[in-house]
Motif scaffolding. Structure first.
Motif, PDB file in Angstrom:
ATOM      1  N   ALA A  42       0.608   1.091   8.632  1.00 54.99           N
ATOM      2  CA  ALA A  42       1.599   2.121   8.962  1.00 54.99           C
ATOM      3  C   ALA A  42       2.864   1.512   9.554  1.00 54.99           C
ATOM      4  O   ALA A  42       3.956   2.084   9.430  1.00 54.99           O
ATOM      5  N   ASP A  43       2.738   0.343  10.190  1.00 55.94           N
ATOM      6  CA  ASP A  43       3.924  -0.301  10.762  1.00 55.94           C
ATOM      7  C   ASP A  43       4.934  -0.680   9.694  1.00 55.94           C
ATOM      8  O   ASP A  43       6.133  -0.785   9.960  1.00 55.94           O
ATOM      9  N   LEU A  44       4.463  -0.866   8.473  1.00 59.73           N
ATOM     10  CA  LEU A  44       5.343  -1.253   7.372  1.00 59.73           C
ATOM     11  C   LEU A  44       5.713  -0.084   6.464  1.00 59.73           C
ATOM     12  O   LEU A  44       6.822  -0.054   5.913  1.00 59.73           O
ATOM     13  N   TYR A  45       4.792   0.860   6.288  1.00 59.56           N
ATOM     14  CA  TYR A  45       4.959   1.838   5.216  1.00 59.56           C
ATOM     15  C   TYR A  45       5.072   3.290   5.661  1.00 59.56           C
ATOM     16  O   TYR A  45       5.364   4.154   4.835  1.00 59.56           O
ATOM     17  N   HIS A  46       4.818   3.576   6.944  1.00 60.26           N
ATOM     18  CA  HIS A  46       4.855   4.976   7.355  1.00 60.26           C
ATOM     19  C   HIS A  46       6.305   5.379   7.674  1.00 60.26           C
ATOM     20  O   HIS A  46       6.667   5.670   8.818  1.00 60.26           O
ATOM     21  N   ASN A  47       7.122   5.399   6.633  1.00 57.35           N
ATOM     22  CA  ASN A  47       8.514   5.821   6.746  1.00 57.35           C
ATOM     23  C   ASN A  47       9.044   6.134   5.348  1.00 57.35           C
ATOM     24  O   ASN A  47       8.421   5.780   4.347  1.00 57.35           O
ATOM     25  N   HIS A  48      10.154   6.825   5.271  1.00 63.29           N
ATOM     26  CA  HIS A  48      10.792   7.154   3.994  1.00 63.29           C
ATOM     27  C   HIS A  48       9.815   7.821   3.026  1.00 63.29           C
ATOM     28  O   HIS A  48       9.822   7.558   1.821  1.00 63.29           O
ATOM     29  N   ALA A  49       8.948   8.693   3.567  1.00 65.65           N
ATOM     30  CA  ALA A  49       8.010   9.488   2.768  1.00 65.65           C
ATOM     31  C   ALA A  49       7.032   8.644   1.967  1.00 65.65           C
ATOM     32  O   ALA A  49       6.451   9.114   0.997  1.00 65.65           O
ATOM     33  N   ARG A  50       6.829   7.401   2.387  1.00 69.21           N
ATOM     34  CA  ARG A  50       5.861   6.574   1.685  1.00 69.21           C
ATOM     35  C   ARG A  50       4.439   6.873   2.147  1.00 69.21           C
ATOM     36  O   ARG A  50       4.223   7.453   3.213  1.00 69.21           O
ATOM     37  N   LYS A  51       3.485   6.469   1.343  1.00 66.84           N
ATOM     38  CA  LYS A  51       2.072   6.744   1.553  1.00 66.84           C
ATOM     39  C   LYS A  51       1.308   5.433   1.727  1.00 66.84           C
ATOM     40  O   LYS A  51       1.823   4.351   1.393  1.00 66.84           O
ATOM     41  N   PRO A  52       0.058   5.508   2.198  1.00 64.44           N
ATOM     42  CA  PRO A  52      -0.723   4.269   2.332  1.00 64.44           C
ATOM     43  C   PRO A  52      -0.850   3.506   1.018  1.00 64.44           C
ATOM     44  O   PRO A  52      -0.853   2.264   1.020  1.00 64.44           O
ATOM     45  N   TYR A  53      -0.931   4.231  -0.099  1.00 66.00           N
ATOM     46  CA  TYR A  53      -1.143   3.552  -1.374  1.00 66.00           C
ATOM     47  C   TYR A  53       0.094   2.784  -1.863  1.00 66.00           C
ATOM     48  O   TYR A  53       0.025   2.074  -2.861  1.00 66.00           O
ATOM     49  N   HIS A  54       1.223   2.928  -1.163  1.00 69.25           N
ATOM     50  CA  HIS A  54       2.370   2.100  -1.508  1.00 69.25           C
ATOM     51  C   HIS A  54       2.196   0.668  -1.008  1.00 69.25           C
ATOM     52  O   HIS A  54       2.974  -0.216  -1.402  1.00 69.25           O
ATOM     53  N   GLY A  55       1.235   0.449  -0.149  1.00 63.66           N
ATOM     54  CA  GLY A  55       0.923  -0.897   0.326  1.00 63.66           C
ATOM     55  C   GLY A  55      -0.152  -1.528  -0.544  1.00 63.66           C
ATOM     56  O   GLY A  55      -1.157  -0.898  -0.865  1.00 63.66           O
ATOM     57  N   ILE A  56       0.050  -2.781  -0.949  1.00 61.30           N
ATOM     58  CA  ILE A  56      -0.917  -3.508  -1.777  1.00 61.30           C
ATOM     59  C   ILE A  56      -1.689  -4.471  -0.879  1.00 61.30           C
ATOM     60  O   ILE A  56      -1.097  -5.346  -0.232  1.00 61.30           O
ATOM     61  N   ASN A  57      -3.005  -4.304  -0.829  1.00 61.95           N
ATOM     62  CA  ASN A  57      -3.868  -5.176  -0.037  1.00 61.95           C
ATOM     63  C   ASN A  57      -4.509  -6.230  -0.932  1.00 61.95           C
ATOM     64  O   ASN A  57      -4.984  -5.912  -2.020  1.00 61.95           O
ATOM     65  N   PHE A  58      -4.542  -7.458  -0.472  1.00 64.68           N
ATOM     66  CA  PHE A  58      -5.229  -8.495  -1.235  1.00 64.68           C
ATOM     67  C   PHE A  58      -5.658  -9.623  -0.309  1.00 64.68           C
ATOM     68  O   PHE A  58      -5.072  -9.823   0.754  1.00 64.68           O
TER      69      PHE A  58
END
Length: 266
Positions: A13-29
């Protein structure tokens, strides 16, 4: 790294919880096409790029890897091999446990190796080829089964890969000393606040070399904890489809091991 790991598990969330983005906009690997494969990550401390013709100077020197006691295949006895595949199960479990979109490099589901080469893309030979027969080897066949069942469970369980970021009531971290840099144990519960019917999920990861005995949190009323995953157990007990008959209130998570419990009707 425990706090950082927890942040990634929860969906970054520190990276993606802004600009209406969702958790799935983050790629985990865990690994990507550049660098070690998953198997090589747990089999080599150093890159072995001699075949690339650049005097082993190409490729990254920062591999963040651990060979589990022997460099490559030479000297890797049964105990080392078993630890390597356990570590791979740990990595696959934490990847599938994390909110966001998981990425797996083709071949990692069967323990693909590039023989310690972390810059292998230019090789049209065994270093770069997909080893299609790998799944016929017992350890790799067992890991393929584990990976397949874990992926299937993630796809079927709405608590994983959620469309919205976690709220405080969705997760309980069983941790009271985030600042302890000596701690290598992390546990949390995902609560079925969605009413999805798949039960609560309890995860515990133990990166210590010794067993940690964890007192389990109470399951939801009228339910009990059942073991779905214990990466320390041999196949097929490492992933018990549907969960086992139940577990005791205290669970011993073995060194370099991880578990996933699900709550079911008692």
């Amino acid at each position: 790294m425990k706090s950082a790991l927890a942040t990634r598990i929860a969906g970054s969330a520190d990276l993606y919880h802004n600009h209406a983005r969702k958790p799935y906009h983050g790629i985990n690997f865990v690994v990507a096409h550049d660098g070690f494969s998953l198997y090589d990550l747990v089999s080599y401390n150093h890159k072995h790029n001699g075949a690339n013709g650049e005097g082993n100077n190409d490729g990254s020197n920062d591999n963040f890897s651990w060979n589990c006691g022997a460099e490559g295949e030479e000297g890797a006895g049964p105990g080392v091999v078993a630890l390597r595949f356990r570590q791979m199960r740990n990595f696959m479990l934490v990847l599938m446990a994390s909110q966001g979109t998981p990425m797996i490099v083709m071949g990692d589901e069967v323990g693909q190796t590039h023989f310690g080469n972390n810059n292998w893309y230019g090789h049209d030979d065994k270093i770069g080829h997909m080893h299609w027969d790998a799944a016929q080897q017992p350890e790799r066949a067992a890991f393929l089964r584990f990976s397949s069942e874990l992926i299937r469970f993630r796809k079927e369980c709405p608590l994983l890969g959620r469309a919205d970021f976690l709220k405080p009531g969705d997760i309980t971290w069983h941790e009271h000393d985030w600042g302890n840099t000596e701690s290598r144990f992390l546990a949390w519960t995902l609560h079925d606040t969605l009413g999805a019917g798949c039960g609560d999920l309890y995860f515990a990861f133990n990166a210590h070399p010794f067993e940690v005995r964890a007192t389990l949190p109470p399951p939801p009323p009228g339910q009990k904890w059942s073991r779905l995953v214990d990466t320390n157990l041999p196949s097929p007990k490492d992933f018990t489809v549907g969960g086992n008959a139940g577990v005791e209130p205290e669970y011993g998570i073995q060194g370099y091991g991880a578990i996933l419990l699900i709550s079911k009707a008692a």
